[in-house]
Design a protein around this motif. Structure first.
Motif, mmCIF file in Angstrom:
data_model
loop_
_atom_site.group_PDB
_atom_site.id
_atom_site.type_symbol
_atom_site.label_atom_id
_atom_site.label_comp_id
_atom_site.label_asym_id
_atom_site.label_seq_id
_atom_site.Cartn_x
_atom_site.Cartn_y
_atom_site.Cartn_z
ATOM 1 N N ALA A 1 0.818 -1.212 0.000
ATOM 2 C CA ALA A 1 0.000 0.000 0.000
ATOM 3 C C ALA A 1 0.852 1.262 0.000
ATOM 4 C CB ALA A 1 -0.945 0.000 1.197
ATOM 5 N N ARG A 2 1.973 1.212 0.720
ATOM 6 C CA ARG A 2 2.821 2.410 0.805
ATOM 7 C C ARG A 2 3.423 2.774 -0.552
ATOM 8 N NH1 ARG A 2 8.345 3.214 2.147
ATOM 9 N NH2 ARG A 2 8.579 0.953 2.207
ATOM 10 N N LEU A 3 3.697 1.777 -1.388
ATOM 11 C CA LEU A 3 4.420 2.040 -2.635
ATOM 12 C C LEU A 3 3.581 1.912 -3.903
ATOM 13 C CD1 LEU A 3 7.747 0.133 -1.859
ATOM 14 C CD2 LEU A 3 7.266 2.565 -1.569
ATOM 15 N N TYR A 4 2.529 1.075 -3.890
ATOM 16 C CA TYR A 4 1.858 0.752 -5.148
ATOM 17 C C TYR A 4 0.479 1.384 -5.314
ATOM 18 C CZ TYR A 4 5.693 -2.479 -5.696
ATOM 19 O OH TYR A 4 6.952 -3.002 -5.822
ATOM 20 N N LEU A 5 -0.002 2.112 -4.313
ATOM 21 C CA LEU A 5 -1.207 2.906 -4.524
ATOM 22 C C LEU A 5 -0.936 3.970 -5.591
ATOM 23 C CD1 LEU A 5 -2.556 3.477 -0.900
ATOM 24 C CD2 LEU A 5 -3.816 2.402 -2.777
ATOM 25 N N SER A 6 -1.917 4.243 -6.417
ATOM 26 C CA SER A 6 -1.744 5.253 -7.466
ATOM 27 C C SER A 6 -1.337 6.592 -6.881
ATOM 28 C CB SER A 6 -3.042 5.408 -8.268
ATOM 29 O OG SER A 6 -3.421 4.193 -8.872
ATOM 30 N N THR A 7 -1.882 6.927 -5.706
ATOM 31 C CA THR A 7 -1.580 8.221 -5.095
ATOM 32 C C THR A 7 -0.130 8.311 -4.644
ATOM 33 O OG1 THR A 7 -2.451 7.317 -3.016
ATOM 34 C CG2 THR A 7 -3.943 8.680 -4.341
ATOM 35 N N ALA A 8 0.519 7.168 -4.400
ATOM 36 C CA ALA A 8 1.929 7.195 -4.017
ATOM 37 C C ALA A 8 2.805 7.640 -5.182
ATOM 38 C CB ALA A 8 2.367 5.814 -3.532
ATOM 39 N N ASN A 9 2.428 7.241 -6.388
ATOM 40 C CA ASN A 9 3.129 7.648 -7.617
ATOM 41 C C ASN A 9 4.641 7.418 -7.508
ATOM 42 O OD1 ASN A 9 3.205 8.607 -10.247
ATOM 43 N ND2 ASN A 9 3.547 10.727 -9.621
ATOM 44 N N ARG A 10 5.003 6.223 -7.117
ATOM 45 C CA ARG A 10 6.414 5.912 -6.946
ATOM 46 C C ARG A 10 7.081 5.379 -8.208
ATOM 47 N NH1 ARG A 10 8.044 5.681 -1.607
ATOM 48 N NH2 ARG A 10 10.116 5.622 -2.529
ATOM 49 N N MET A 11 6.267 4.790 -9.127
ATOM 50 C CA MET A 11 6.873 4.241 -10.343
ATOM 51 C C MET A 11 6.004 4.481 -11.575
ATOM 52 S SD MET A 11 4.854 1.963 -8.806
ATOM 53 C CE MET A 11 5.853 1.401 -7.453
ATOM 54 N N GLY A 12 5.106 5.473 -11.491
ATOM 55 C CA GLY A 12 4.298 5.835 -12.651
ATOM 56 C C GLY A 12 3.220 4.837 -12.997
ATOM 57 N N LEU B 1 -6.290 -2.272 -8.341
ATOM 58 C CA LEU B 1 -5.297 -2.489 -7.292
ATOM 59 C C LEU B 1 -5.525 -1.529 -6.136
ATOM 60 C CD1 LEU B 1 -2.711 -3.862 -6.266
ATOM 61 C CD2 LEU B 1 -1.403 -2.142 -7.541
ATOM 62 N N ASP B 2 -5.809 -0.269 -6.446
ATOM 63 C CA ASP B 2 -6.079 0.717 -5.399
ATOM 64 C C ASP B 2 -7.224 0.261 -4.493
ATOM 65 O OD1 ASP B 2 -4.124 2.308 -6.464
ATOM 66 O OD2 ASP B 2 -5.497 3.720 -7.427
ATOM 67 N N GLY C 1 -1.139 -8.637 -4.523
ATOM 68 C CA GLY C 1 0.169 -9.109 -4.942
ATOM 69 C C GLY C 1 0.139 -9.774 -6.297
ATOM 70 N N LYS C 2 -0.938 -10.486 -6.595
ATOM 71 C CA LYS C 2 -1.070 -11.146 -7.902
ATOM 72 C C LYS C 2 -1.149 -10.117 -9.023
ATOM 73 C CE LYS C 2 -4.021 -14.311 -10.538
ATOM 74 N NZ LYS C 2 -2.860 -14.906 -11.235
ATOM 75 N N ASP D 1 1.033 -7.977 -13.687
ATOM 76 C CA ASP D 1 1.177 -6.754 -14.483
ATOM 77 C C ASP D 1 2.639 -6.357 -14.637
ATOM 78 O OD1 ASP D 1 -1.273 -6.094 -15.425
ATOM 79 O OD2 ASP D 1 -1.548 -4.291 -14.218
ATOM 80 N N ALA D 2 3.531 -7.115 -14.000
ATOM 81 C CA ALA D 2 4.969 -6.826 -14.081
ATOM 82 C C ALA D 2 5.237 -5.346 -13.821
ATOM 83 C CB ALA D 2 5.530 -7.248 -15.435
ATOM 84 N N VAL D 3 4.686 -4.847 -12.716
ATOM 85 C CA VAL D 3 4.962 -3.469 -12.318
ATOM 86 C C VAL D 3 6.467 -3.281 -12.143
ATOM 87 C CG1 VAL D 3 4.496 -1.700 -10.588
ATOM 88 C CG2 VAL D 3 2.710 -3.341 -11.221
ATOM 89 N N GLY D 4 7.098 -4.352 -11.761
ATOM 90 C CA GLY D 4 8.545 -4.414 -11.683
ATOM 91 C C GLY D 4 8.962 -5.853 -11.826
#
Length: 501
Positions: free
Chosen positions: A416-427, A433-434, A457-458, A463-466
Motif C-alpha cells: 500500500a505504501r508504494l503501489y497505490l496510485s496516489t503514491a506515484n512511486r513508479m508511474g 489495485l487501489d 500481490g497477484k 502486471d509486471a509493475v517491476g
C-alpha cells in the motif's frame, strides 16, 4: 598513482579506519565477558526513532532494545508486550489496555500519556513511518492504563504499525537532549553515543524481566567488510552482520567464527517507470522478465545468500502469497516485444545507488547482458545515493534496481505504501489495485486482510509493475564464544539474549 600504489593506499586507509573505529578512549578493545562488541555495517547517525530516522535500520537496530512497543511480531504473529489486551469498541476505535507495574529506566511508571506522546511525536515528525498513521483523528487517554486510537476511516494495520512504535516517557520527549542518551522500558538504556562512530548500551536496572545476560553492548561502525572480518578474527569485536556472498564462504572456513544465515523480510526489486514508453505496455515489462534466467543468477551471484522470489514481497510476510513464476524464455520475450511494436528491441537506461546492497553492480551488469540478448540495450547508471534518491522521487528514470525491506512484517508497509496510485512511486496506476489495497488497509479482520493482499500481490506480479527477482538472506558472523544469538527476519539483530562464554 600506479595500480600497486593504489592498493597500498587503500589498505592503509582501511587500516586507519579500523584503528579509529576500535580506538574509542573509554572502551578500547574491551574483552570482558560482560561486554559484547558489535560492528554495525551502517553508521548509526541518530537515536531519534520518531523522526527522519524512524525507518532507518541502524537506528532501529539499537533502539529496539531500548524502547519497547505495545505489540510485537514474534514467530509471524502479533503478540502483546507493553499492552495487555486490545479491542475495537467500534470500527473507528482501537482501545489498548496497558500492563500494570511497568516502569521506565528512570523509575517512572508507564502510562497512557507516554503512549499518546510517543505516537503523536511520530506523526508530527513527518518521517517515513508517519504516513502509516494518516488516518488517525485523535489519541485519547480515558485513564492511566487505557489508550484509544481513533481514526477517520477503518484502519486494520494498527497492530502491525504499533509493532514499530517504541514508547518513550512523555516528560523526557520534551527534552531536546533526550536522544543523546535515551531510555525506555526495554532491557537496555543508552550509556554513550557518538554519532556515526559509537553507541554503548547498559542494562536497564528497572527492567521487569530477567536481566539481559550481557551487561553492556558496544556498537562500533567499521565500514569495510574486510575490516570487520579482520577485527573478528583478531578478537577485537565479537559479532557483525551484512556480509556479501563472496565473504560468506571465506568466513565459513574459519575455526574461530560461526556464520548464521537466515531468511529476511528483504528483497531486490527492479521497477519500470510505467509513465514512460515503452514501459507503458505490459508486454514490454513482461518480456524483460522472461529474458532473465533468475536461477542462474542466484547460483552464480547469490549462492546460499538469496532465493528466487515467489511474489513481490517475501513469503514470510503477512499477506504474501505465492505467484506463478516467469519462466526464462528468450523466444517468448522476443515475441512479446514484437507484439508491442519493438521487433528489434529498444534502448533505455537503468539506475541504482552505488551504496545500495550486496553485489548490486554485478547484478545490474548481468541483467543488462540478458536483455541485450533479446535486443534491449540498457545503459547503466550507477549514482551516488543522494542523486539516485532525488531522481527516484522525481520519476526521473527509466528503470531502477534497489533493495527493499518490509520491516513491519505486514504487506501493507510495502504494497500500500508504494503501489497505490496516489503514491506515484513508479508511474503505475491501477484503480482495481487501489481498491484492493485500500480495502485491505481498512479491514479489521486479519484473515480477510491477508486474502486482499494476496489478490493485490497477484496484480502487481502479473502486471509486471517491476521485476521481483530475489528474496535476500542475512548473514551474521560471531566468535565461537558467543551464544544465544537469535536470527531476526527484519535483518536488524537483537542482542538482549546473547552472552559470551
Amino acid at each position: 598513482m600506479n595500480h600497486v600504489s593504489r592498493d597500498i593506499f587503500r589498505r592503509t586507509i582501511r587500516g586507519l579506519a579500523l584503528a579509529a573505529a576500535l580506538a574509542m578512549p573509554s572502551v578500547a578493545l574491551a574483552q570482558s565477558a560482560d561486554v559484547l562488541r558489535i560492528a554495525n555495517p551502517v553508521a548509526v547517525t541518530s537515536l531519534d526513532s520518531f523522526g527522519a530516522q524512524s525507518a532507518d535500520q541502524p537506528t532501529i537496530s539499537v533502539m529496539q532494545q531500548v524502547l519497547e512497543p505495545l505489540v510485537i511480531r514474534k514467530d509471524g504473529q502479533l503478540q502483546p508486550l507493553l499492552a495487555a489486551s486490545w479491542e475495537n469498541p467500534d470500527e473507528l476505535t482501537w482501545r489498548f489496555h496497558l500492563n500494570e507495574g511497568i516502569t521506565f529506566a528512570d523509575g517512572s511508571p508507564l502510562t497512557s500519556a507516554d503512549v499518546k506522546a510517543s505516537l503523536q511525536r511520530l506523526i508530527d515528525g513527518k518521517g517515513p513511518l508517519s504516513g502509516l498513521w494518516g488516518a488517525v483523528e485523535a489519541i485519547e487517554t480515558p485513564d492511566d492504563l487505557t489508550v484509544d486510537i481513533k481514526t477517520n476511516t477503518r484502519l486494520g494495520t494498527v497492530l502491525s504499525n504499533l509493532s514499530m512504535l517504541g514508547i518513550a516517557p512523555a516528560a523526557a520527549l520534551e527534552d531536546p537532549n533526550f536522544f543523546n542518551a535515551p531510555f525506555g522500558t526495554g532491557p537496555y538504556r543508552v550509556a554513550e553515543f557518538t554519532p556515526s562512530q559509537f553507541v554503548a548500551l547498559e542494562r536497564n536496572p528497572e527492567y521487569r524481566g530477567e536481566p539481559a545476560p550481557t551487561a553492556r553492548l558496544e556498537y562500533r561502525y567499521i565500514p569495510e567488510v574486510s575490516g570487520r572480518i579482520t577485527a573478528l578474527e583478531n578478537n577485537e569485536i565479537d559479532v557483525t552482520w551484512g556480509l556479501p556472498p563472496d565473504q560468506v564462504a571465506q568466513v565459513r572456513d574459519s575455526q574461530s567464527l560461526t556464520v548464521e544465515s537466515f531468511p529476511t523480510f528483504g528483497n531486490y526489486y527492479m521497477w519500470y517507470n510505467s509513465s514512460r514508453e515503452p514501459f507503458t505496455d505490459v508486454r514490454v515489462r513482461q518480456a524483460m522478465w522472461h529474458a532473465i534466467d533468475m536461477e542462474e543468477i542466484k547460483t552464480f551471484l547469490f549462492d546460499g545468500t538469496a532465493e528466487v522470489a515467489k511474489g513481490p514481497i517475501p513469503q514470510d510476510i503477512f499477506g504474501a502469497a505465492e505467484q506463478t513464476p516467469y519462466a526464462y524464455d528468450p523466444e517468448k520475450a522476443r515475441q512479446l516485444l514484437a507484439e508491442a511494436g519493438y521487433p528489434n528491441g529498444f534502448t533505455t537506461t537503468m539506475m541504482w545507488s552505488s551504496m545500495c546492497c550486496t553485489n548490486i553492480r554485478e547484478f545490474a551488469e548481468t541483467l543488462i547482458s540478458y536483455w541485450a540478448a533479446v535486443g534491449i540495450q540498457v545503459t547503466p547508471q550507477e549514482l551516488e545515493r543522494a542523486t539516485w534518491l532525488e531522481n527516484l522521487l522525481a520519476l526521473n528514470w527509466d528503470s531502477t534496481l534497489a533493495e527493499g525491506n518490509t520491516i513491519t512484517g505486514d504487506a501493507d508497509f510495502t504494497l500500500a505504501r508504494l503501489y497505490l496510485s496516489t503514491a506515484n512511486r513508479m508511474g503505475y496506476a491501477n484503480p482495481e489495485l487501489d481498491e484492493l489495497l485500500l480495502a485491505a488497509r481498512a479491514e479489521i479482520d486479519q484473515d480477510k486482510r491477508a486474502e486482499l493482499y494476496a489478490e493485490a500481490g497477484k496484480i502487481i506480479w502479473d502486471d509486471a509493475v517491476g521485476i521481483f527477482p530475489l528474496d535476500m538472506m542475512m548473514h551474521a558472523v560471531y566468535r565461537n564464544e558467543v551464544t544465544g544469538f537469535v536470527p531476526t527476519p527484519t535483518g536488524m539483530p537483537r542482542f538482549d539474549t546473547v552472552s559470551k562464554q
